[in-house]
Design a protein around this motif. Sequence first.
Motif, PDB file in Angstrom:
ATOM      1  N   GLU A  46     -42.315 -33.428  36.074  1.00  0.00           N
ATOM      2  CA  GLU A  46     -40.532 -33.354  36.037  1.00  0.00           C
ATOM      3  C   GLU A  46     -40.093 -32.091  34.558  1.00  0.00           C
ATOM      4  O   GLU A  46     -39.082 -32.228  34.800  1.00  0.00           O
ATOM      5  CB  GLU A  46     -40.214 -34.533  35.529  1.00  0.00           C
ATOM      6  CG  GLU A  46     -40.131 -35.037  34.354  1.00  0.00           C
ATOM      7  CD  GLU A  46     -42.192 -35.484  33.874  1.00  0.00           C
ATOM      8  OE1 GLU A  46     -42.469 -35.133  34.780  1.00  0.00           O
ATOM      9  OE2 GLU A  46     -42.318 -36.553  33.382  1.00  0.00           O
ATOM     10  N   PRO A 109     -38.847 -30.195  39.544  1.00  0.00           N
ATOM     11  CA  PRO A 109     -39.042 -30.637  38.546  1.00  0.00           C
ATOM     12  C   PRO A 109     -38.213 -31.439  37.794  1.00  0.00           C
ATOM     13  O   PRO A 109     -37.926 -32.165  37.122  1.00  0.00           O
ATOM     14  CB  PRO A 109     -39.037 -29.687  37.438  1.00  0.00           C
ATOM     15  CG  PRO A 109     -40.289 -28.915  38.473  1.00  0.00           C
ATOM     16  CD  PRO A 109     -39.540 -29.223  39.567  1.00  0.00           C
ATOM     17  N   TRP A 112     -36.579 -34.203  39.743  1.00  0.00           N
ATOM     18  CA  TRP A 112     -37.026 -35.467  38.878  1.00  0.00           C
ATOM     19  C   TRP A 112     -36.850 -35.784  37.973  1.00  0.00           C
ATOM     20  O   TRP A 112     -36.639 -37.453  37.387  1.00  0.00           O
ATOM     21  CB  TRP A 112     -38.680 -35.122  38.927  1.00  0.00           C
ATOM     22  CG  TRP A 112     -39.894 -35.633  40.721  1.00  0.00           C
ATOM     23  CD1 TRP A 112     -40.205 -34.778  40.933  1.00  0.00           C
ATOM     24  CD2 TRP A 112     -39.720 -36.594  41.339  1.00  0.00           C
ATOM     25  NE1 TRP A 112     -40.747 -35.155  42.355  1.00  0.00           N
ATOM     26  CE2 TRP A 112     -40.395 -36.683  42.595  1.00  0.00           C
ATOM     27  CE3 TRP A 112     -38.942 -37.887  41.201  1.00  0.00           C
ATOM     28  CZ2 TRP A 112     -39.862 -37.049  43.669  1.00  0.00           C
ATOM     29  CZ3 TRP A 112     -38.720 -38.499  42.825  1.00  0.00           C
ATOM     30  CH2 TRP A 112     -40.090 -38.282  43.201  1.00  0.00           C
ATOM     31  N   ARG A 113     -36.404 -34.789  37.094  1.00  0.00           N
ATOM     32  CA  ARG A 113     -35.852 -35.171  35.319  1.00  0.00           C
ATOM     33  C   ARG A 113     -35.099 -35.744  35.508  1.00  0.00           C
ATOM     34  O   ARG A 113     -34.385 -37.066  34.873  1.00  0.00           O
ATOM     35  CB  ARG A 113     -35.913 -33.844  34.206  1.00  0.00           C
ATOM     36  CG  ARG A 113     -36.426 -34.132  33.443  1.00  0.00           C
ATOM     37  CD  ARG A 113     -36.110 -32.404  32.143  1.00  0.00           C
ATOM     38  NE  ARG A 113     -35.433 -31.511  32.773  1.00  0.00           N
ATOM     39  CZ  ARG A 113     -36.121 -30.127  33.454  1.00  0.00           C
ATOM     40  NH1 ARG A 113     -37.315 -29.873  33.985  1.00  0.00           N
ATOM     41  NH2 ARG A 113     -34.762 -29.811  33.582  1.00  0.00           N
TER      42      ARG A 113
END
Lengths: 184, 450
Positions: A46, A109, A112-113
């Motif tokens: 992430e 990423p 997801w972060r």
Amino acid sequence: MFVRHAAVNLWRAAIACAVLLAPAMADASDAGVTRLDQLPQTWRDELGHPLAFTDLIGQRVIVSMAYTRCHNTCPATFAQLRRMQELLDARGERASFVIVGYDTQDDDPASWRQYRANRHLARGNWHFLSGTPQAVRQLARQLGFKYWNYDTHVMHDSRIVFFDSQGLLSGAVAPATGDWSGLL
Amino acid sequence: MRRPMNSTRHRLCALALLVAAIAALPSPAVSAAPESQALAEMRKKLDASLQMIQALGERVRELEAKQATAATAATPAPAVAATASPVPAPTMDNARLEANEQRLEQLEKGNASRNADDTGLPLHGFADVGAGTRNPINTNLKGFYVGNLDFYMTPRLGDRTRALFELNTEVSSEGSVDVDLERAQIGYQFSDQATVWMGRYHTPYGYVNTALHHGSWINNSLRRPNFLQFEDNGGIVPAHTVGLWVTGSTRGGAGKMLYDAYLGNSQALVNGVLDMRNAGNTDGKLIIGGRVGFQFNEGATEGLTLGVHAFSAHIVDDALAPNATRVLVYGGYAVYDTDRWEHIAEIYLFDNKDLNGGSGTHRSNAGFLQLGYRAPWGTPYARYERAALSQVDPYFAAQVAGVSYHRVALGARFDLDLKTAIKLELANTRLTDRGRDQYGEGLVQYAIRF
């Protein structure tokens, strides 16, 4: 003669046992791989950093797949993963939790972060991976994650796969119906 | 040739199982047994079999080591076999093991290198059946009904080429089974920001029409709002367009900007129902439209999407003296879709111009608000929908379903498992112009995906 006859009978008994036990073992045998190093290894976490499954060998690895816009199945899977984490914490044991994104177009990423931040999934041993469509398909196939895309939706089941600290497959479970306590 | 090998294998197996069985015996029972010749013989056999098991174990370890080498190094199978550690002198069992080992390696390599799907086109889809005090589509009927059987196919053609086909069988209000190619679109993805589709697609307006397609299972509610149904189910807005569609998204600070732009054959009214003109239309008129939205993904706004949409079409009916209407529709939508909530609101404003009847411009509107809560046991929802459609507007006057109405619905979805859902809905509908009827409905739907 007696030994041979007994052997045949025992062989038959063993086959019968295998047949009887097959449903219980189906989750694990569906996986198609037995080791972490057999999985695709090129992923980004992430934070955008490269991560390979083999980097995680040395402690237990718990793998599942999800996508950020899923509001039905994935939250239930995450609830189970959290329970696993709590159980491991209570035992003082360590494990890596790896969630691989189904949706290669949306789940980068940054997504997801944000997902982690919104759901307070801040543990450092949790990794949210993005990969190429080929890598995701291969991983899903190898680990028995069945899914298909319906426009922006991903039709998928809930599944969690366990690897031991040596990177060997130790089992798999559908958390909605299966008992995973024996796999931890 | 095979008999001695089988015999050996049986013997090995028998001994291994015997050892396991004896090992599993409670130790006191063993220690309590008197020392006898038979026991000594048994011990001898046990020792021999243990040695055999040990040898087999070593052999298994060797094979595992070879497999590991094969998986990590992409070298041909014979090379891997050549680099393996020394093995005992070849016997018949060894030869068989070698052959199996090579086959295993080949299978493993084949599996690992099978990146592209070569397993054919997987068949997926949805189906539903149900019952109700009135049929959810044709309110003149009641009882049990067969809903949709929807097949969805997305052949994987390459990195950038996309294709999507949705074949739906549904039972008409007369009870006959109709098959419809609901979507048939082939596209090219230039980047994450732009994909161009050509073919028959779901017209990108609002939220429902491009998020909740033909599969009933995907929808938490039992059915779409009535005015947003598909054309042959009573919809009054062209749900399908045959033409060109550009769609994409770009990531911004707090979320994602979504956009759609499209043009296609202007729809027509045939027998009082919208027809999307699959093979083209006679006048070459086009529907042109677009949609812009923003999907938030930060903090409390995560799951919120706001957007606007508009389209213009030139729609002709099939009367003896055909009426032509310039249909102009614009509006907006809001969605709050999270792990806990599913709220959807859409509004459509019609500003239609009678092009040859001389009745001028007519304004109508339709909209709905649905509130849903994702509880652990199910998803209850409440919906209010209304359509206020001008009956002097030839576009609505010519439509069988061009009726103004209010509907209040309460329902719930219960997921029996990950692929099966049961939905219940109680609804009260009041028609406010044609007919001025009011009726209640109790509906149940059993929906699956496969």
